[in-house]
Design a protein around this motif. Structure first.
Motif, PDB file in Angstrom:
ATOM      1  N   ILE A  50       1.228  -1.252  -0.077  1.00 33.79           N
ATOM      2  CA  ILE A  50       0.524   0.055   0.059  1.00 33.79           C
ATOM      3  C   ILE A  50       0.822   1.153  -0.328  1.00 33.79           C
ATOM      4  O   ILE A  50       1.311   1.243   0.848  1.00 33.79           O
ATOM      5  CB  ILE A  50      -0.617   0.345   0.807  1.00 33.79           C
ATOM      6  N   HIS A  51       0.537   2.100  -1.118  1.00 31.04           N
ATOM      7  CA  HIS A  51       1.172   3.946  -1.205  1.00 31.04           C
ATOM      8  C   HIS A  51       0.158   4.512  -0.087  1.00 31.04           C
ATOM      9  O   HIS A  51      -0.726   4.491   0.407  1.00 31.04           O
ATOM     10  CB  HIS A  51       1.424   3.811  -2.982  1.00 31.04           C
ATOM     11  N   VAL A 110      -7.086   0.011  -2.016  1.00 32.52           N
ATOM     12  CA  VAL A 110      -6.046  -1.561  -3.179  1.00 32.52           C
ATOM     13  C   VAL A 110      -6.935  -1.204  -4.500  1.00 32.52           C
ATOM     14  O   VAL A 110      -9.072  -0.190  -4.458  1.00 32.52           O
ATOM     15  CB  VAL A 110      -7.000  -2.647  -2.531  1.00 32.52           C
ATOM     16  N   GLY A 111      -6.313  -1.242  -5.027  1.00 36.35           N
ATOM     17  CA  GLY A 111      -7.684  -0.840  -6.105  1.00 36.35           C
ATOM     18  C   GLY A 111      -7.843   0.581  -6.972  1.00 36.35           C
ATOM     19  O   GLY A 111      -7.824   1.341  -8.374  1.00 36.35           O
ATOM     20  N   THR A 115      -1.197   2.279  -5.512  1.00 34.73           N
ATOM     21  CA  THR A 115      -1.249   0.735  -4.745  1.00 34.73           C
ATOM     22  C   THR A 115      -1.253  -0.078  -6.247  1.00 34.73           C
ATOM     23  O   THR A 115      -1.261  -1.156  -5.789  1.00 34.73           O
ATOM     24  CB  THR A 115      -2.291   0.470  -3.672  1.00 34.73           C
ATOM     25  N   GLY A 116      -2.792   0.392  -6.384  1.00 29.07           N
ATOM     26  CA  GLY A 116      -3.417  -0.193  -7.113  1.00 29.07           C
ATOM     27  C   GLY A 116      -4.056  -1.961  -6.870  1.00 29.07           C
ATOM     28  O   GLY A 116      -4.285  -1.994  -5.472  1.00 29.07           O
ATOM     29  N   TYR A 120      -3.947  -9.215  -6.389  1.00 28.56           N
ATOM     30  CA  TYR A 120      -5.648  -8.952  -7.110  1.00 28.56           C
ATOM     31  C   TYR A 120      -6.154  -9.372  -8.216  1.00 28.56           C
ATOM     32  O   TYR A 120      -7.193  -9.994  -8.373  1.00 28.56           O
ATOM     33  CB  TYR A 120      -6.981  -8.565  -5.875  1.00 28.56           C
ATOM     34  N   ALA A 121      -4.907  -9.014  -8.439  1.00 25.60           N
ATOM     35  CA  ALA A 121      -5.081  -8.860 -10.430  1.00 25.60           C
ATOM     36  C   ALA A 121      -6.098 -10.198 -10.803  1.00 25.60           C
ATOM     37  O   ALA A 121      -6.821  -9.825 -11.833  1.00 25.60           O
ATOM     38  CB  ALA A 121      -3.516  -8.438 -10.994  1.00 25.60           C
ATOM     39  N   ALA A 122      -5.509 -11.115 -10.523  1.00 28.75           N
ATOM     40  CA  ALA A 122      -6.222 -12.130 -11.351  1.00 28.75           C
ATOM     41  C   ALA A 122      -7.662 -12.583 -11.526  1.00 28.75           C
ATOM     42  O   ALA A 122      -8.544 -13.232 -11.593  1.00 28.75           O
ATOM     43  CB  ALA A 122      -5.758 -13.931 -10.779  1.00 28.75           C
ATOM     44  N   ASN A 123      -7.942 -11.623  -9.865  1.00 30.34           N
ATOM     45  CA  ASN A 123      -9.906 -12.254  -9.423  1.00 30.34           C
ATOM     46  C   ASN A 123     -10.095 -10.791  -9.106  1.00 30.34           C
ATOM     47  O   ASN A 123      -9.680 -10.659  -7.288  1.00 30.34           O
ATOM     48  CB  ASN A 123      -9.700 -13.638  -8.567  1.00 30.34           C
TER      49      ASN A 123
END
Length: 355
Positions: A50-51, A110-111, A115-116, A120-123
């Motif tokens: 986390i940024h 998150v998202g 942080t992006g 969790y990118a795969a799901n």
């Protein structure tokens, strides 16, 4: 725009979704203020890096520090949102606090932002409310460990649905002790109950204005009620809901919404330690935090040292705007003087404790 259309726009701006990142430049530092600067920092929460921005004066002695938690969903450290635009209200709150000699940490959930979505990118649909809570817990631990933070003067200021995570931190006996809470325009009931109340109120207004017939209104309410029941009992939702409600509840965000809905703010409020100083704001124009709707939460906070601030003509992002129109959220107006006046009194106690 009908009342129902305004509801959908406002709800889409705050709903728990991961459809895109924030629109603002999260990494941009705030203007310098008497030695107070934003330092870009990172910390890890269950595998997610986390940024955030740690706003502090490196030369200042140890003192009070505050964690800032933004609104729900794709809202970044500064309060910027992919739906509402570069709101910037959380950056303004950090600026305000530094002017009162209070360090702060705000972060890209998150998202969002730097942080992006990480692991969790795969799901993406696996991201639920618990992920946001885990992030908040990691954030307060990081803040408590900073050399400039006085352990006896940690506070949390949160907006909207973020207040649920703030109350979870305050009720968590296993984490750093939270000495004070700022619950700004808080979520006052279970998430889907709140949305249902807004749907009913907005549809009724459309019938009254002639924008809908009663039969059309009944169809919308029935479709929404059925979707809520399906989400709560099965964890699924229809692919399409009428008149924009799919922006509020859809197959992509149903897990997050259901997890958020399972958390009862009233029950959380009762778990906050007795005597904790709490500042709660509500507004006569904020459809997400009407003062009348906050009464059950206010009652549940009865064991705390509670200050309630009833704002007049202040929108959900804490600025003077009696329209509470989402289209105005990105205007770079200052935080309402009504709120800062209340904050002046509230944070003076934090400064005295941490000084």
């Amino acid at each position: 725009m009908s009342a129902f259309a305004r509801l959908c726009a406002a709800s889409a701006a705050t709903v728990l979704v991961l459809a895109g990142c924030s629109s603002g430049d999260s990494a941009a530092p705030a203007p310098e203020q008497k030695g107070w600067n934003d330092e870009n920092v990172t910390f890890v929460a269950d595998g997610l890096t986390i940024h955030g921005s740690y706003r502090h004066d490196a030369a200042a002695p140890k003192g009070p520090a505050a964690l800032l938690i933004s609104e729900s969903g794709n809202t970044d450290r500064n309060g910027d949102n992919a739906v509402a635009g570069p709101v910037g209200n959380m950056r303004q709150l950090a600026d305000y606090l530094s002017g009162k000699n209070i360090a702060s940490l705000r972060y890209d959930k998150v998202g969002t932002g730097a942080t992006g979505i990480g692991p969790y990118a795969a799901n993406p649909a696996s991201v639920g409310s618990s992920v946001y809570t885990t992030g908040a817990k990691a954030a307060i631990r990081f803040l408590a460990e900073q050399p400039g933070s006085a352990a006896e003067a940690l506070s949390v200021f949160a907006l909207g649905e973020g207040t649920v995570h703030a109350m979870q931190l305050a009720a968590d006996t296993g984490g750093p002790r939270i000495q004070a809470l700022g619950l700004l325009q808080p979520l006052s009931g279970r998430y889907l109950d709140m949305i249902t109340n807004r749907v009913n109120t907005s549809v009724a207004a459309d019938v009254k204005s002639g924008a809908k017939t009663q039969a059309q209104a009944d169809e919308v309410i029935a479709a929404w009620d059925k979707a809520v029941d399906e989400a709560r009992t099965k964890g699924t939702v229809p692919a399409q809901l009428p008149e924009g409600l799919s922006a509020v509840l859809n197959p992509t965000n149903v897990k997050a919404v259901v997890e958020a809905d399972a958390v009862d703010p009233i029950a959380l409020a009762k778990r906050i330690p007795a005597g904790t100083p709490v500042l709660l704001s509500c507004s006569d124009v904020d459809s997400q935090a009407f003062c009348d709707a906050e009464k059950p939460l206010i009652e549940a906070l009865g064991q705390t040292a509670l200050t309630v601030v009833e704002l007049k003509g202040v929108n959900h992002v804490l600025r003077d705007d009696p329209t509470d129109n989402v289209a105005n959220y990105a205007k770079q107006d200052p935080i309402s003087p009504q709120l800062t006046a209340a904050l002046d009194v509230f944070v003076a106690k934090l400064t005295a404790k941490g000084g």
